[in-house]
Scaffold this motif. Structure first.
Motif, PDB file in Angstrom:
ATOM      1  N   PRO A  63      50.561  28.652  13.053  1.00 48.27           N
ATOM      2  CA  PRO A  63      51.205  29.891  12.597  1.00 48.27           C
ATOM      3  C   PRO A  63      51.500  30.881  13.718  1.00 48.27           C
ATOM      4  O   PRO A  63      52.390  31.714  13.579  1.00 48.27           O
ATOM      5  CB  PRO A  63      50.189  30.465  11.597  1.00 48.27           C
ATOM      6  CG  PRO A  63      48.892  29.847  11.986  1.00 48.27           C
ATOM      7  CD  PRO A  63      49.200  28.493  12.521  1.00 48.27           C
ATOM      8  N   ALA A  64      50.742  30.814  14.817  1.00 51.53           N
ATOM      9  CA  ALA A  64      50.973  31.731  15.942  1.00 51.53           C
ATOM     10  C   ALA A  64      51.760  30.997  17.020  1.00 51.53           C
ATOM     11  O   ALA A  64      51.238  30.092  17.683  1.00 51.53           O
ATOM     12  CB  ALA A  64      49.646  32.251  16.494  1.00 51.53           C
ATOM     13  N   ALA A  89      46.625  32.525  29.328  1.00 51.23           N
ATOM     14  CA  ALA A  89      47.229  33.828  29.068  1.00 51.23           C
ATOM     15  C   ALA A  89      47.562  34.501  30.400  1.00 51.23           C
ATOM     16  O   ALA A  89      46.712  34.596  31.288  1.00 51.23           O
ATOM     17  CB  ALA A  89      46.280  34.699  28.251  1.00 51.23           C
ATOM     18  N   GLY A  90      48.797  34.940  30.593  1.00 51.41           N
ATOM     19  CA  GLY A  90      49.236  35.566  31.829  1.00 51.41           C
ATOM     20  C   GLY A  90      49.689  34.600  32.901  1.00 51.41           C
ATOM     21  O   GLY A  90      50.121  35.040  33.977  1.00 51.41           O
ATOM     22  N   GLN A  91      49.595  33.318  32.666  1.00 52.31           N
ATOM     23  CA  GLN A  91      50.011  32.330  33.666  1.00 52.31           C
ATOM     24  C   GLN A  91      51.533  32.274  33.756  1.00 52.31           C
ATOM     25  O   GLN A  91      52.245  32.309  32.759  1.00 52.31           O
ATOM     26  CB  GLN A  91      49.468  30.945  33.294  1.00 52.31           C
ATOM     27  CG  GLN A  91      49.928  29.828  34.228  1.00 52.31           C
ATOM     28  CD  GLN A  91      49.431  28.466  33.772  1.00 52.31           C
ATOM     29  OE1 GLN A  91      48.522  28.376  32.956  1.00 52.31           O
ATOM     30  NE2 GLN A  91      50.041  27.412  34.300  1.00 52.31           N
ATOM     31  N   ARG A 127      49.854  34.413  25.843  1.00 53.61           N
ATOM     32  CA  ARG A 127      48.558  33.964  25.341  1.00 53.61           C
ATOM     33  C   ARG A 127      48.319  32.524  25.771  1.00 53.61           C
ATOM     34  O   ARG A 127      49.247  31.819  26.172  1.00 53.61           O
ATOM     35  CB  ARG A 127      48.484  34.088  23.823  1.00 53.61           C
ATOM     36  CG  ARG A 127      49.304  33.057  23.084  1.00 53.61           C
ATOM     37  CD  ARG A 127      49.160  33.238  21.581  1.00 53.61           C
ATOM     38  NE  ARG A 127      49.958  34.346  21.114  1.00 53.61           N
ATOM     39  CZ  ARG A 127      49.708  34.997  19.981  1.00 53.61           C
ATOM     40  NH1 ARG A 127      48.670  34.665  19.249  1.00 53.61           N
ATOM     41  NH2 ARG A 127      50.500  35.985  19.593  1.00 53.61           N
ATOM     42  N   ALA A 128      47.075  32.098  25.680  1.00 56.09           N
ATOM     43  CA  ALA A 128      46.740  30.709  26.005  1.00 56.09           C
ATOM     44  C   ALA A 128      47.231  29.792  24.892  1.00 56.09           C
ATOM     45  O   ALA A 128      47.227  30.150  23.713  1.00 56.09           O
ATOM     46  CB  ALA A 128      45.238  30.575  26.190  1.00 56.09           C
ATOM     47  N   GLY A 129      47.665  28.611  25.278  1.00 57.96           N
ATOM     48  CA  GLY A 129      48.146  27.663  24.287  1.00 57.96           C
ATOM     49  C   GLY A 129      48.679  26.406  24.934  1.00 57.96           C
ATOM     50  O   GLY A 129      48.341  26.081  26.080  1.00 57.96           O
ATOM     51  N   VAL A 130      49.505  25.707  24.195  1.00 55.71           N
ATOM     52  CA  VAL A 130      50.096  24.464  24.674  1.00 55.71           C
ATOM     53  C   VAL A 130      51.603  24.564  24.503  1.00 55.71           C
ATOM     54  O   VAL A 130      52.098  25.117  23.520  1.00 55.71           O
ATOM     55  CB  VAL A 130      49.531  23.243  23.902  1.00 55.71           C
ATOM     56  CG1 VAL A 130      49.810  23.364  22.408  1.00 55.71           C
ATOM     57  CG2 VAL A 130      50.095  21.937  24.452  1.00 55.71           C
ATOM     58  N   LEU A 131      52.325  24.043  25.483  1.00 54.30           N
ATOM     59  CA  LEU A 131      53.781  24.042  25.419  1.00 54.30           C
ATOM     60  C   LEU A 131      54.241  22.935  24.462  1.00 54.30           C
ATOM     61  O   LEU A 131      54.076  21.746  24.751  1.00 54.30           O
ATOM     62  CB  LEU A 131      54.376  23.828  26.804  1.00 54.30           C
ATOM     63  CG  LEU A 131      54.232  25.004  27.781  1.00 54.30           C
ATOM     64  CD1 LEU A 131      54.669  24.581  29.173  1.00 54.30           C
ATOM     65  CD2 LEU A 131      55.053  26.189  27.313  1.00 54.30           C
ATOM     66  N   ALA A 132      54.775  23.338  23.331  1.00 58.00           N
ATOM     67  CA  ALA A 132      55.247  22.357  22.360  1.00 58.00           C
ATOM     68  C   ALA A 132      56.666  21.910  22.657  1.00 58.00           C
ATOM     69  O   ALA A 132      57.015  20.750  22.455  1.00 58.00           O
ATOM     70  CB  ALA A 132      55.169  22.943  20.948  1.00 58.00           C
ATOM     71  N   ILE A 133      57.488  22.839  23.115  1.00 54.82           N
ATOM     72  CA  ILE A 133      58.897  22.545  23.396  1.00 54.82           C
ATOM     73  C   ILE A 133      59.269  23.179  24.728  1.00 54.82           C
ATOM     74  O   ILE A 133      58.927  24.337  24.986  1.00 54.82           O
ATOM     75  CB  ILE A 133      59.818  23.101  22.288  1.00 54.82           C
ATOM     76  CG1 ILE A 133      59.481  22.472  20.929  1.00 54.82           C
ATOM     77  CG2 ILE A 133      61.291  22.870  22.621  1.00 54.82           C
ATOM     78  CD1 ILE A 133      60.234  23.097  19.779  1.00 54.82           C
ATOM     79  N   VAL A 151      55.398  28.160  22.906  1.00 54.84           N
ATOM     80  CA  VAL A 151      53.962  28.020  23.155  1.00 54.84           C
ATOM     81  C   VAL A 151      53.225  28.132  21.830  1.00 54.84           C
ATOM     82  O   VAL A 151      53.404  29.124  21.096  1.00 54.84           O
ATOM     83  CB  VAL A 151      53.457  29.092  24.144  1.00 54.84           C
ATOM     84  CG1 VAL A 151      51.958  28.930  24.374  1.00 54.84           C
ATOM     85  CG2 VAL A 151      54.212  28.996  25.460  1.00 54.84           C
ATOM     86  N   TYR A 152      52.402  27.105  21.511  1.00 52.99           N
ATOM     87  CA  TYR A 152      51.580  27.139  20.309  1.00 52.99           C
ATOM     88  C   TYR A 152      50.186  27.625  20.677  1.00 52.99           C
ATOM     89  O   TYR A 152      49.589  27.157  21.653  1.00 52.99           O
ATOM     90  CB  TYR A 152      51.460  25.746  19.692  1.00 52.99           C
ATOM     91  CG  TYR A 152      52.690  25.280  18.949  1.00 52.99           C
ATOM     92  CD1 TYR A 152      53.795  26.095  18.789  1.00 52.99           C
ATOM     93  CD2 TYR A 152      52.753  24.011  18.408  1.00 52.99           C
ATOM     94  CE1 TYR A 152      54.915  25.666  18.113  1.00 52.99           C
ATOM     95  CE2 TYR A 152      53.864  23.563  17.715  1.00 52.99           C
ATOM     96  CZ  TYR A 152      54.947  24.399  17.571  1.00 52.99           C
ATOM     97  OH  TYR A 152      56.058  23.974  16.901  1.00 52.99           O
ATOM     98  N   ASP A 153      49.679  28.563  19.869  1.00 56.67           N
ATOM     99  CA  ASP A 153      48.311  29.035  20.052  1.00 56.67           C
ATOM    100  C   ASP A 153      47.374  28.066  19.327  1.00 56.67           C
ATOM    101  O   ASP A 153      47.294  28.057  18.090  1.00 56.67           O
ATOM    102  CB  ASP A 153      48.155  30.451  19.480  1.00 56.67           C
ATOM    103  CG  ASP A 153      46.766  31.016  19.723  1.00 56.67           C
ATOM    104  OD1 ASP A 153      45.917  30.301  20.289  1.00 56.67           O
ATOM    105  OD2 ASP A 153      46.522  32.171  19.329  1.00 56.67           O
ATOM    106  N   GLN A 154      46.652  27.244  20.087  1.00 56.82           N
ATOM    107  CA  GLN A 154      45.802  26.229  19.474  1.00 56.82           C
ATOM    108  C   GLN A 154      44.625  26.819  18.710  1.00 56.82           C
ATOM    109  O   GLN A 154      44.099  26.185  17.796  1.00 56.82           O
ATOM    110  CB  GLN A 154      45.288  25.259  20.535  1.00 56.82           C
ATOM    111  CG  GLN A 154      46.368  24.341  21.089  1.00 56.82           C
ATOM    112  CD  GLN A 154      45.795  23.329  22.058  1.00 56.82           C
ATOM    113  OE1 GLN A 154      45.193  23.683  23.069  1.00 56.82           O
ATOM    114  NE2 GLN A 154      45.979  22.065  21.751  1.00 56.82           N
TER     115      GLN A 154
END
Length: 314
Positions: A63-64, A89-91, A127-133, A151-154
């Motif tokens: 959702p985020a 986050a911030g990278q 924010r921290a997460g994973v690049l989905a696309i 970016v998906y927030d895991q």
């Protein structure tokens, strides 16, 4: 020929007409006497713990989401990230060179401390997460505001649960549930939030479901099954599914109970829940000594002659 001469001949014809029927009747009687009995197996009623379960469908969701966009017009510089890459986050995720900087070769000018603008723009993840696309490659020319990646927030990973409005009384926030993945894994979960809108066409209310504990690496839009308990666990008498017979319309149910070692009678029953191949028997109340047919029972009439297949524990 006189009538006296015809009498013995008539008697012989009468005997010949009657005698063929006698062997046929004896054969039918013998077949009835040696007709084989139905070979059956039996089990006794056992007490199990049952729970009325509501089973619904859900899909995995993040959702985020954060959309990384170009903040100016220019060219993407290498290296460009790839889908599935983790970011903090911030990278800095993308480095953008403006078209003016490339035209004037500002990156090659050195020695003047007053020249503070190099034409290099860094785009960071909020924010921290994973690049989905990842939509662009190194060297691509992008417009201001154009999407570069998603970016998906895991930490906000969960499932979207569709609950029919007729079943809303069984679902509440904070309720524990079980999530069955397509590969058979069962994960513990909890109903998190209720979304404030229902679908007009399908008449379903949406809830979010979160995992309890670490979340596996799952993509979005994976269909799963969510089980919620409608009732508290209770003890009930059960029989194996093959022991319960029914008519074509499934309006009547019955079992075959042994009167003795060679006779089975039909007993109407009222059934309840079915779980793990066993059916709850609400009525009548069978005793622990009652033996119920579980195989060989199909098609038997009331008060049928049977033969019990010998098994070790029967």
């Amino acid at each position: 020929m006189t009538n006296r001469a015809l009498l013995p001949f008539s008697a012989l014809l009468l005997l010949a007409a009657c005698n063929p029927a006698a062997p046929a009747e004896e054969t039918a009687a013998d077949e009835t006497a040696v007709r084989p009995r139905a070979v059956v197996t039996v089990e006794r009623v056992q007490t199990d713990t049952l729970t009325d379960v509501l089973e619904l469908r859900a899909v995995s969701a993040y959702p985020a989401k954060d959309v990384l966009r170009a903040t100016t017009t220019g060219y993407l510089l290498a290296p460009v990230p790839v889908p599935g890459q983790l970011v903090r986050a911030g990278q800095t995720v993308f480095t953008l060179q403006t078209k003016e900087a490339r035209t004037l070769h500002l990156d090659q000018l050195t020695g003047d401390p007053r020249l503070r603008f190099s034409g290099i723009i860094r785009i960071a993840s909020p924010r921290a997460g994973v690049l989905a696309i990842v939509d662009k490659l190194a060297g691509d020319y992008v417009q201001d505001g154009e999407q570069l990646a998603l970016v998906y927030d895991q930490t906000r990973f969960g499932f979207v649960l569709d609950v029919p409005v007729t079943q809303l009384r069984y679902v509440r926030t904070g309720q524990s549930c079980r999530i069955t993945l397509p590969d058979g894994r069962v994960l513990p979960g909890r109903v998190a939030e209720v979304l404030p809108a229902a679908d007009l066409a399908t008449q379903v209310q949406r809830y979010t479901v979160r995992l309890i504990g670490p979340a596996p690496q799952l993509p979005e839009n994976i269909a799963v099954t969510v089980q919620l308990d409608k009732t508290a666990p209770y003890r009930a008498a059960t029989l194996p599914r093959p022991a319960v017979l029914t008519n074509e319309t499934q309006t009547e149910f019955w079992v075959m109970r042994l009167l003795n070692d060679s006779t089975a009678v039909r007993v109407p029953v009222q059934t309840g829940l079915e779980q793990q191949g066993r059916i709850e028997i609400k009525r009548p109340v069978f005793s622990p000594q009652d033996r119920i047919l579980v195989s060989g029972n199909y098609g038997l009439d009331d008060t049928a002659a049977v033969q019990i297949e010998q098994r070790g524990r029967e």
